[in-house]
Design an enzyme around this catalytic site. Sequence first.
Site, PDB file in Angstrom:
ATOM      1  N   CYS A   4      -8.576   3.731   5.210  1.00 21.69           N
ATOM      2  CA  CYS A   4      -8.100   2.964   4.056  1.00 21.69           C
ATOM      3  C   CYS A   4      -8.137   3.902   2.847  1.00 21.69           C
ATOM      4  O   CYS A   4      -9.201   4.394   2.463  1.00 21.69           O
ATOM      5  CB  CYS A   4      -8.974   1.732   3.812  1.00 21.69           C
ATOM      6  SG  CYS A   4      -8.610   0.955   2.229  1.00 21.69           S
ATOM      7  N   CYS A   7     -10.494   2.788   0.085  1.00 25.01           N
ATOM      8  CA  CYS A   7     -11.913   3.024   0.424  1.00 25.01           C
ATOM      9  C   CYS A   7     -12.250   4.504   0.235  1.00 25.01           C
ATOM     10  O   CYS A   7     -13.344   4.840  -0.235  1.00 25.01           O
ATOM     11  CB  CYS A   7     -12.202   2.605   1.864  1.00 25.01           C
ATOM     12  SG  CYS A   7     -12.429   0.826   2.072  1.00 25.01           S
ATOM     13  N   ASP A  30      -2.387   4.339 -11.262  1.00 21.55           N
ATOM     14  CA  ASP A  30      -1.492   4.320 -10.104  1.00 21.55           C
ATOM     15  C   ASP A  30      -0.776   5.664 -10.007  1.00 21.55           C
ATOM     16  O   ASP A  30      -0.316   6.210 -11.004  1.00 21.55           O
ATOM     17  CB  ASP A  30      -0.477   3.171 -10.226  1.00 21.55           C
ATOM     18  CG  ASP A  30       0.199   2.872  -8.907  1.00 21.55           C
ATOM     19  OD1 ASP A  30      -0.066   1.798  -8.343  1.00 21.55           O
ATOM     20  OD2 ASP A  30       0.995   3.711  -8.429  1.00 21.55           O
ATOM     21  N   HIS A  46     -14.326  -3.343   0.849  1.00 22.38           N
ATOM     22  CA  HIS A  46     -12.998  -3.512   1.442  1.00 22.38           C
ATOM     23  C   HIS A  46     -12.736  -4.950   1.850  1.00 22.38           C
ATOM     24  O   HIS A  46     -13.530  -5.556   2.541  1.00 22.38           O
ATOM     25  CB  HIS A  46     -12.883  -2.622   2.684  1.00 22.38           C
ATOM     26  CG  HIS A  46     -11.553  -2.730   3.357  1.00 22.38           C
ATOM     27  ND1 HIS A  46     -10.503  -1.894   3.058  1.00 22.38           N
ATOM     28  CD2 HIS A  46     -11.086  -3.591   4.282  1.00 22.38           C
ATOM     29  CE1 HIS A  46      -9.454  -2.237   3.783  1.00 22.38           C
ATOM     30  NE2 HIS A  46      -9.776  -3.266   4.540  1.00 22.38           N
ATOM     31  N   HIS A  99      -6.208  -5.207  -4.427  1.00 17.31           N
ATOM     32  CA  HIS A  99      -6.237  -4.515  -5.706  1.00 17.31           C
ATOM     33  C   HIS A  99      -5.400  -5.280  -6.720  1.00 17.31           C
ATOM     34  O   HIS A  99      -4.466  -5.980  -6.364  1.00 17.31           O
ATOM     35  CB  HIS A  99      -5.727  -3.074  -5.571  1.00 17.31           C
ATOM     36  CG  HIS A  99      -4.394  -2.969  -4.900  1.00 17.31           C
ATOM     37  ND1 HIS A  99      -4.254  -3.064  -3.528  1.00 17.31           N
ATOM     38  CD2 HIS A  99      -3.148  -2.804  -5.398  1.00 17.31           C
ATOM     39  CE1 HIS A  99      -2.982  -2.957  -3.215  1.00 17.31           C
ATOM     40  NE2 HIS A  99      -2.278  -2.805  -4.334  1.00 17.31           N
ATOM     41  N   HIS A 101      -3.051  -4.884 -10.045  1.00 15.00           N
ATOM     42  CA  HIS A 101      -2.254  -3.970 -10.874  1.00 15.00           C
ATOM     43  C   HIS A 101      -2.318  -4.423 -12.324  1.00 15.00           C
ATOM     44  O   HIS A 101      -2.189  -5.621 -12.615  1.00 15.00           O
ATOM     45  CB  HIS A 101      -0.776  -4.018 -10.474  1.00 15.00           C
ATOM     46  CG  HIS A 101      -0.461  -3.530  -9.098  1.00 15.00           C
ATOM     47  ND1 HIS A 101       0.059  -2.283  -8.857  1.00 15.00           N
ATOM     48  CD2 HIS A 101      -0.574  -4.121  -7.889  1.00 15.00           C
ATOM     49  CE1 HIS A 101       0.261  -2.133  -7.556  1.00 15.00           C
ATOM     50  NE2 HIS A 101      -0.108  -3.244  -6.940  1.00 15.00           N
TER      51      HIS A 101
END
Length: 111
Positions: A4, A7, A30, A46, A99, A101
């Site tokens: 991941c 992670c 990003d 996670h 996540h 944004h």
Amino acid sequence: MENCIFCKIVAGEIPSPRLYEDEYMIVIRDIEPKAKLHYLCLPKTHFALLSEMDAARAEIVKHIFATIPTLEEKLGLQDGYRVIINQGENGGQTVHHLHVHLLGGEKLSDF
Ligand code: AMP
Ligand code: ZN
């Protein structure tokens, strides 16, 4: 979680400057910004999808949403921003580590 990418960023295995960090989350830029400012809030633990929510995870998401407004000035988002979670295939989620944004730094186009 093996393989991941988020992670690995949380673990420091993939370098990514942390604009904010606490016990539960980090904020990074990003890598392919979709606005003048584009940040990602990553939980340190996670889980892939909003649909995997449970009580402990809900506390982490709550913490992320409680923290975002405290970071507005630090992140240059004081004039407003958009908060997005892409969920699953139709939502366009490409990284399966939940996540949030944050997009801003300019007037964003309408949906
Ligand atoms: P999503 O489509 O909601 O899963 O968003 C995944 C986001 O992660 C995309 O906007 C990617 O540009 C971003 N991304 C992928 N890899 C990295 C990375 N190594 N560092 C920062 N952002 C990344
Ligand atoms: Zn992960």
